[in-house]
Design a protein around this motif. Structure first.
Motif, short mmCIF file in Angstrom:
data_model
loop_
_atom_site.label_atom_id
_atom_site.label_comp_id
_atom_site.label_asym_id
_atom_site.label_seq_id
_atom_site.Cartn_x
_atom_site.Cartn_y
_atom_site.Cartn_z
N MET A 65 0.83 -1.22 0.00
CA MET A 65 0.00 0.00 0.00
C MET A 65 0.86 1.27 0.00
SD MET A 65 -2.85 -1.35 2.71
CE MET A 65 -4.31 -0.36 2.40
N LYS A 66 2.18 1.10 -0.09
CA LYS A 66 3.11 2.24 -0.05
C LYS A 66 2.80 3.14 1.14
CE LYS A 66 4.52 2.18 -4.80
NZ LYS A 66 4.05 2.61 -6.12
N ALA A 67 2.66 2.51 2.31
CA ALA A 67 2.31 3.22 3.53
C ALA A 67 3.47 3.15 4.50
CB ALA A 67 1.07 2.58 4.15
N GLU A 68 3.49 4.06 5.44
CA GLU A 68 4.43 3.96 6.56
C GLU A 68 3.98 2.83 7.46
OE1 GLU A 68 7.48 4.92 7.68
OE2 GLU A 68 7.33 5.90 5.74
N LYS A 69 2.64 2.72 7.58
CA LYS A 69 2.09 1.74 8.51
C LYS A 69 0.71 1.29 8.01
CE LYS A 69 2.38 -0.28 12.46
NZ LYS A 69 3.47 -1.13 12.87
N ALA A 70 0.45 0.01 8.13
CA ALA A 70 -0.89 -0.51 7.81
C ALA A 70 -1.39 -1.30 9.00
CB ALA A 70 -0.83 -1.40 6.58
N TYR A 71 -2.70 -1.27 9.24
CA TYR A 71 -3.30 -2.01 10.35
C TYR A 71 -4.37 -2.94 9.80
CZ TYR A 71 -1.09 1.45 13.34
OH TYR A 71 -0.18 2.25 13.96
N ALA A 72 -4.44 -4.15 10.38
CA ALA A 72 -5.48 -5.10 9.98
C ALA A 72 -6.52 -5.17 11.08
CB ALA A 72 -4.86 -6.48 9.75
N VAL A 73 -7.78 -4.94 10.73
CA VAL A 73 -8.88 -4.99 11.70
C VAL A 73 -9.96 -5.96 11.21
CG1 VAL A 73 -8.41 -2.67 12.56
CG2 VAL A 73 -10.06 -2.96 10.71
N ILE A 83 -11.54 5.00 12.03
CA ILE A 83 -11.19 6.30 11.43
C ILE A 83 -12.10 7.41 11.98
CG2 ILE A 83 -11.10 7.59 9.26
CD1 ILE A 83 -10.44 4.77 7.94
N THR A 84 -13.40 7.13 12.10
CA THR A 84 -14.31 8.18 12.55
C THR A 84 -14.08 8.53 14.02
OG1 THR A 84 -16.02 6.51 12.92
CG2 THR A 84 -16.16 7.76 10.89
N ARG A 85 -13.41 7.66 14.77
CA ARG A 85 -13.11 7.98 16.17
C ARG A 85 -12.00 9.03 16.29
NH1 ARG A 85 -15.18 3.85 20.10
NH2 ARG A 85 -16.30 2.39 18.81
N LEU A 86 -11.38 9.37 15.18
CA LEU A 86 -10.41 10.47 15.21
C LEU A 86 -11.13 11.82 15.22
CD1 LEU A 86 -7.65 9.26 12.67
CD2 LEU A 86 -8.01 8.60 15.05
N LEU A 87 -12.44 11.80 14.95
CA LEU A 87 -13.21 13.05 14.91
C LEU A 87 -13.64 13.46 16.32
CD1 LEU A 87 -15.44 12.11 11.86
CD2 LEU A 87 -13.80 14.01 11.90
N ILE A 218 -1.14 10.48 12.65
CA ILE A 218 -2.32 9.70 12.28
C ILE A 218 -2.11 8.23 12.62
CG2 ILE A 218 -3.73 8.91 10.31
CD1 ILE A 218 -3.23 11.62 9.00
N ILE A 219 -0.90 7.74 12.30
CA ILE A 219 -0.56 6.34 12.58
C ILE A 219 -0.73 6.02 14.07
CG2 ILE A 219 1.45 4.78 12.73
CD1 ILE A 219 2.39 6.04 10.06
N GLN A 220 -0.24 6.93 14.90
CA GLN A 220 -0.31 6.77 16.35
C GLN A 220 -1.77 6.80 16.83
OE1 GLN A 220 1.82 9.96 18.17
NE2 GLN A 220 2.22 8.83 20.04
N ASP A 221 -2.54 7.74 16.30
CA ASP A 221 -3.94 7.87 16.72
C ASP A 221 -4.75 6.63 16.32
OD1 ASP A 221 -3.23 10.30 17.68
OD2 ASP A 221 -4.26 11.49 16.14
N LEU A 222 -4.49 6.12 15.11
CA LEU A 222 -5.22 4.93 14.65
C LEU A 222 -4.90 3.74 15.55
CD1 LEU A 222 -4.67 5.21 10.77
CD2 LEU A 222 -6.85 5.54 11.97
N TYR A 223 -3.61 3.58 15.88
CA TYR A 223 -3.21 2.46 16.73
C TYR A 223 -3.87 2.56 18.11
CZ TYR A 223 -0.86 -0.86 19.62
OH TYR A 223 -0.64 -1.90 20.49
N PHE A 224 -3.93 3.78 18.62
CA PHE A 224 -4.56 3.96 19.94
C PHE A 224 -5.98 3.40 19.93
CE2 PHE A 224 -7.19 5.99 23.06
CZ PHE A 224 -6.42 5.90 24.22
N VAL A 225 -6.74 3.77 18.91
CA VAL A 225 -8.15 3.33 18.84
C VAL A 225 -8.24 1.80 18.69
CG1 VAL A 225 -10.33 3.50 17.58
CG2 VAL A 225 -8.89 5.54 17.85
#
Ligand SMILES: *Cc1c(COP(=O)(O)O)cnc(C)c1O
Length: 398
Positions: A65-73, A83-87, A218-225
């Motif tokens: 995905m040419k990403a710094e980080k990818a997460y599998a959920v 993603i919407t929990r970042l709002l 963003i990477i950090q925030d996504l991981y937190f959730v």
């Protein structure tokens, strides 16, 4: 290591760093990991927070995905929930009016509760997008091409405009239809997600979603959730997805070939066909300008709901199934199935034809697929066979 390894090779790669040189990634079917001491937790302690099989999957995904980080959920919708929990409360959000039904459902739910202020607009019209954005827009949700109407969003133009004028607005892109093989959305967006239930896994035996980003915050925030809510993908499902990914490139290549042939064949018979690979598609050039292929989902109209029903129920190889991305070919009527949750009035407003048939093309032999559809079209009365010729039978009755 070969420099600039192609994605076709990356998906097959079996690198896993195993202590015993296992050829296939080991499955760490464990929730806990013993600590070296009371204070030294080591790299892994609890599978909600991290698991070596999930790490291998996420590393592979980040590369393709040419990403710094990818997460599998746990699902594509799980990605959207993260993603919407970042709002924050009452944040302004823009979304396309032809997004995946489940996306529409979750965003509308949040809007009705007052959690976000949502505007649904026609994102295929870039001027409308530009006019709707404000300084307060926190997120925009885009998807291209949409399904089943196959409408193309000018992602590069919208991205350029937002980055120049509203740098605080996060661009979120759902790339389920094209996969990382055809486009690297992170060149244009901040957060990319895909339902891995579809092409990435390809066998309709797990539900999964992947989220990818480049920005460290963003990477950090996504991981937190993900860690806080516990929606990380289970180890066995990660292992299956690692296996599925190996054939992504070859599967999708055949699926796309088959889809293009079927689209051309149906158009030649005289049906109105929606597929971005057809020159008759009004956004053929736009789609081609930022995607390396056309995907394997197409839809067509018969002019008659009854005929459409008969066609769907009369096929032998195409299974009547929701979803897409599987190695098997699937047929459906979106208004009766995947999009039935959208009420009839809204469907009409969005010009979603009630007789629309969607084909999600698999990897079978193309001649068999044509033969299967042909007999069903003839039996339904939509087409008459005279000698070797297929003649479209028009009906004005829906
Ligand atoms: C299927 C799908 C989703 C949802 O994914 P699930 O894995 O079913 O939760 C989201 N977006 C698109 C475009 C999809 O096709």
């Amino acid at each position: 290591m070969v420099k600039n390894t192609s994605i076709n090779t990356l998906v097959v790669s079996s690198y896993n760093g195993d202590q015993h040189n296992a050829s296939v990634a080991p499955l760490y079917q464990t929730t806990t990991f013993k600590q070296n001491s009371l204070t030294d937790m080591g790299e892994y302690d609890y599978t909600r927070s991290g698991n070596p099989t999930r790490t291998l999957l996420e590393q592979k995904l980040a590369k393709i995905m040419k990403a710094e980080k990818a997460y599998a959920v746990t699902s594509g919708m799980g990605c959207l929930d993260v993603i919407t929990r970042l709002l924050g409360p009452g944040d302004e959000v823009i979304a396309g009016d032809d997004l995946y039904g489940g996306t529409h459902r979750l965003l509308t739910f949040m809007h009705k509760k007052g959690a976000i202020k949502l505007k649904h607009i026609d994102t295929t019209n870039t001027e409308v997008v530009k006019k709707t954005l404000t300084k307060n827009t926190k997120m925009i949700f885009l998807e291209s091409p949409t399904n089943p109407l196959i409408k193309v969003v000018d992602l590069p133009a919208i991205s350029k405009f937002i980055r120049a004028n509203y740098p605080n607005c996060l661009i979120v892109f759902d790339n389920t239809m094209m996969t990382p093989l055809l486009i690297s959305p992170l060149d244009y967006c901040d957060i990319q997600y895909e339902s891995a239930t579809k092409y990435l896994n390809g066998h309709h035996d797990i539900m999964a979603g992947v989220i990818a980003a480049r920005d460290p915050k963003i990477i950090q925030d996504l991981y937190f959730v993900i860690n806080a809510t516990g929606c990380g993908l289970a180890p066995f499902d990660c292992w299956l997805l690692l296996r599925g990914l190996k054939t992504l490139s070859i599967r999708f290549e055949r699926q796309q070939q088959n889809a293009l042939k079927l689209a051309e064949w149906l158009e030649k018979i005289g049906f109105k066909v929606r597929f971005p690979g057809l020159k008759s598609h009004p956004q053929y050039a736009l789609h081609k300008s930022f995607n390396k292929g056309f995907g394997a989902v197409l839809s067509f109209e018969t002019g008659s709901i009854k005929q459409s029903e008969a066609i769907c129920e009369g096929t032998a190889i195409f299974g009547v199934t929701v979803s897409f991305g599987c190695v098997n070919s699937l047929i459906s009527m979106p208004c009766k199935m995947s999009h039935a949750s959208i009420d009839a009035k809204t469907r009409a407003e969005r010009a979603l034809p009630e007789d629309l048939i969607r084909l999600c093309v698999g990897i079978e032999d193309i001649d068999d697929l044509v033969q299967d559809l042909e007999q069903s079209l003839v039996n339904s009365g939509a087409v008459k066979k005279v000698g070797n010729q297929l003649i479209r039978q028009y009906t004005s009755k829906l």
